[in-house]
Design a protein around this motif. Structure first.
Motif, PDB file in Angstrom:
ATOM      1  N   ALA A 193       0.842  -1.278  -0.002  1.00 43.30           N
ATOM      2  CA  ALA A 193      -0.095  -0.044  -0.053  1.00 43.30           C
ATOM      3  C   ALA A 193       0.732   1.186  -0.115  1.00 43.30           C
ATOM      4  O   ALA A 193       0.392   2.048  -0.690  1.00 43.30           O
ATOM      5  CB  ALA A 193      -0.860   0.001   1.262  1.00 43.30           C
ATOM      6  N   GLY A 194       1.832   1.265   0.649  1.00 45.83           N
ATOM      7  CA  GLY A 194       2.818   2.458   0.722  1.00 45.83           C
ATOM      8  C   GLY A 194       3.539   2.883  -0.662  1.00 45.83           C
ATOM      9  O   GLY A 194       3.609   3.859  -0.736  1.00 45.83           O
ATOM     10  N   TYR A 243       9.973  -5.291   5.466  1.00 45.14           N
ATOM     11  CA  TYR A 243       9.540  -5.656   6.603  1.00 45.14           C
ATOM     12  C   TYR A 243       8.266  -6.861   5.877  1.00 45.14           C
ATOM     13  O   TYR A 243       8.187  -7.929   6.709  1.00 45.14           O
ATOM     14  CB  TYR A 243       8.482  -4.741   7.241  1.00 45.14           C
ATOM     15  CG  TYR A 243       7.634  -4.996   8.535  1.00 45.14           C
ATOM     16  CD1 TYR A 243       8.286  -5.395   9.690  1.00 45.14           C
ATOM     17  CD2 TYR A 243       6.314  -5.568   8.314  1.00 45.14           C
ATOM     18  CE1 TYR A 243       7.496  -5.862  10.790  1.00 45.14           C
ATOM     19  CE2 TYR A 243       5.596  -5.878   9.438  1.00 45.14           C
ATOM     20  CZ  TYR A 243       6.224  -6.274  10.274  1.00 45.14           C
ATOM     21  OH  TYR A 243       5.341  -6.739  11.440  1.00 45.14           O
ATOM     22  N   GLY A 244       7.421  -6.463   4.980  1.00 51.06           N
ATOM     23  CA  GLY A 244       6.661  -7.557   4.449  1.00 51.06           C
ATOM     24  C   GLY A 244       7.122  -8.785   3.974  1.00 51.06           C
ATOM     25  O   GLY A 244       6.610  -9.835   4.409  1.00 51.06           O
ATOM     26  N   GLY A 268       7.209  -2.324  13.464  1.00 54.75           N
ATOM     27  CA  GLY A 268       8.076  -3.050  12.938  1.00 54.75           C
ATOM     28  C   GLY A 268       8.359  -2.448  11.491  1.00 54.75           C
ATOM     29  O   GLY A 268       9.374  -2.079  11.012  1.00 54.75           O
ATOM     30  N   ILE A 269       7.257  -1.931  10.758  1.00 57.13           N
ATOM     31  CA  ILE A 269       7.557  -1.024   9.612  1.00 57.13           C
ATOM     32  C   ILE A 269       8.449   0.373   9.876  1.00 57.13           C
ATOM     33  O   ILE A 269       9.400   0.528   9.202  1.00 57.13           O
ATOM     34  CB  ILE A 269       6.235  -0.515   8.925  1.00 57.13           C
ATOM     35  CG1 ILE A 269       5.558  -1.925   8.346  1.00 57.13           C
ATOM     36  CG2 ILE A 269       6.459   0.418   7.646  1.00 57.13           C
ATOM     37  CD1 ILE A 269       4.375  -1.647   7.902  1.00 57.13           C
ATOM     38  N   PHE A 285      -0.861  -3.617   5.271  1.00 56.21           N
ATOM     39  CA  PHE A 285      -0.616  -3.990   6.560  1.00 56.21           C
ATOM     40  C   PHE A 285      -1.584  -3.566   7.633  1.00 56.21           C
ATOM     41  O   PHE A 285      -2.368  -2.530   7.307  1.00 56.21           O
ATOM     42  CB  PHE A 285       0.678  -3.463   6.850  1.00 56.21           C
ATOM     43  CG  PHE A 285       1.626  -4.133   5.922  1.00 56.21           C
ATOM     44  CD1 PHE A 285       2.397  -5.434   6.279  1.00 56.21           C
ATOM     45  CD2 PHE A 285       2.192  -3.421   4.987  1.00 56.21           C
ATOM     46  CE1 PHE A 285       3.393  -5.701   5.444  1.00 56.21           C
ATOM     47  CE2 PHE A 285       3.054  -3.855   4.165  1.00 56.21           C
ATOM     48  CZ  PHE A 285       3.905  -5.148   4.230  1.00 56.21           C
ATOM     49  N   ASP A 286      -1.497  -4.031   8.861  1.00 53.78           N
ATOM     50  CA  ASP A 286      -2.711  -3.815  10.050  1.00 53.78           C
ATOM     51  C   ASP A 286      -1.617  -3.063  11.107  1.00 53.78           C
ATOM     52  O   ASP A 286      -0.412  -3.052  10.911  1.00 53.78           O
ATOM     53  CB  ASP A 286      -3.432  -4.589  10.602  1.00 53.78           C
ATOM     54  CG  ASP A 286      -2.648  -5.905  10.998  1.00 53.78           C
ATOM     55  OD1 ASP A 286      -1.392  -5.773  11.603  1.00 53.78           O
ATOM     56  OD2 ASP A 286      -3.012  -7.128  10.988  1.00 53.78           O
ATOM     57  N   MET A 287      -2.528  -2.333  12.256  1.00 56.47           N
ATOM     58  CA  MET A 287      -1.585  -1.624  12.944  1.00 56.47           C
ATOM     59  C   MET A 287      -0.684  -2.572  13.859  1.00 56.47           C
ATOM     60  O   MET A 287       0.225  -1.807  14.343  1.00 56.47           O
ATOM     61  CB  MET A 287      -2.646  -1.053  14.187  1.00 56.47           C
ATOM     62  CG  MET A 287      -3.590   0.101  13.482  1.00 56.47           C
ATOM     63  SD  MET A 287      -2.506   1.542  12.763  1.00 56.47           S
ATOM     64  CE  MET A 287      -1.675   2.022  13.954  1.00 56.47           C
TER      65      MET A 287
END
Length: 177
Positions: free
Chosen positions: A35-36, A99-100, A73-74, A66-68
C-alpha cells in the motif's frame, strides 16, 4: 510461484520511459506491491507518461496492506534505512516492502525488486533475495522480450530522465554476446 514485491524506485524507472508493460512481462506478471509503494507511485503519477500508472495498477493488482500490529516493525525498518521523524514518509515504501517479505507469510520467499542501493544492501543483510532494474532488463533480454542493445539503451534513457539507476559502461554487462 514466488512473487516479486516491487518498490517505487523500480516502478518509476520503467514508467518514465513508457515501459511499465515490459516490467510486468519480464516478471511474468508475478509482481505485487504494498500500500505504501502504491501511494508513493500514485503521488508521482503527474510525472509519468500517460497510461503508465494504469498499466502498473492493472499488472500489480490490489496493494498488500498491513495492519496496526505491523506499524512498529515498519517504522523500525524505516528508521534502519535512514528515515527520520521529521520526514515521516521517507523510505516508507522500502520499509514496508522489506518488512513484509521478512515477516508476512503471504510474502515470504518473495524477491524484492528495488533500486535504492542502501535499502537493497539492508534487505540482503536480512537474508532476503533482492534484484534491481538492470537484473530485470537482463532477464527481459534472455526471455527475448528485448534484443541487444535495447536493455542498455533503456537504462540510458532512465538515467537521462533523472533516475539514479545503475548502468554499466557498455551493453555487454546487460546483454552479453
Amino acid at each position: 510461484m514466488t512473487p516479486y514485491v516491487l518498490d517505487t524506485s523500480t516502478l518509476v524507472n520503467f514508467a518514465v520511459v513508457g515501459r511499465s508493460s515490459l516490467l510486468m512481462q519480464a516478471l511474468k506478471f508475478r509482481g505485487c506491491w504494498t500500500a505504501g509503494v502504491a501511494w508513493e507511485t500514485r503521488a508521482l503519477s503527474d510525472d509519468l507518461p500517460c497510461g503508465q500508472l494504469r498499466i502498473l495498477e492493472e499488472g500489480l493488482g490490489e496493494p498488500y496492506s498491513f495492519d496496526m500490529a505491523d506499524a512498529k516493525g515498519i517504522e523500525d525498518t524505516r528508521r534502519a534505512l535512514g528515515g527520520t521523524k521529521r520526514l515521516g514518509r521517507q523510505h516508507y515504501g522500502e520499509a514496508e516492502t522489506i518488512y513484509g517479505v521478512r515477516n508476512h507469510q503471504h510474502l515470504c520467499r518473495a524477491t524484492i525488486v528495488i533500486d535504492d542501493i542502501s535499502a537493497g544492501h539492508y534487505a540482503r543483510a536480512q537474508g532476503l533475495s533482492v534484484v534491481n532494474t538492470p537484473w530485470i532488463l537482463k532477464a527481459a533480454f534472455y526471455r527475448q522480450l528485448l534484443v541487444c542493445p535495447e536493455p542498455f539503451e533503456l537504462l540510458q534513457k532512465m538515467r537521462a530522465c533523472g533516475r539514479g539507476v545503475w548502468a554499466p559502461t557498455d551493453h555487454t554487462d546487460i546483454c552479453p554476446p
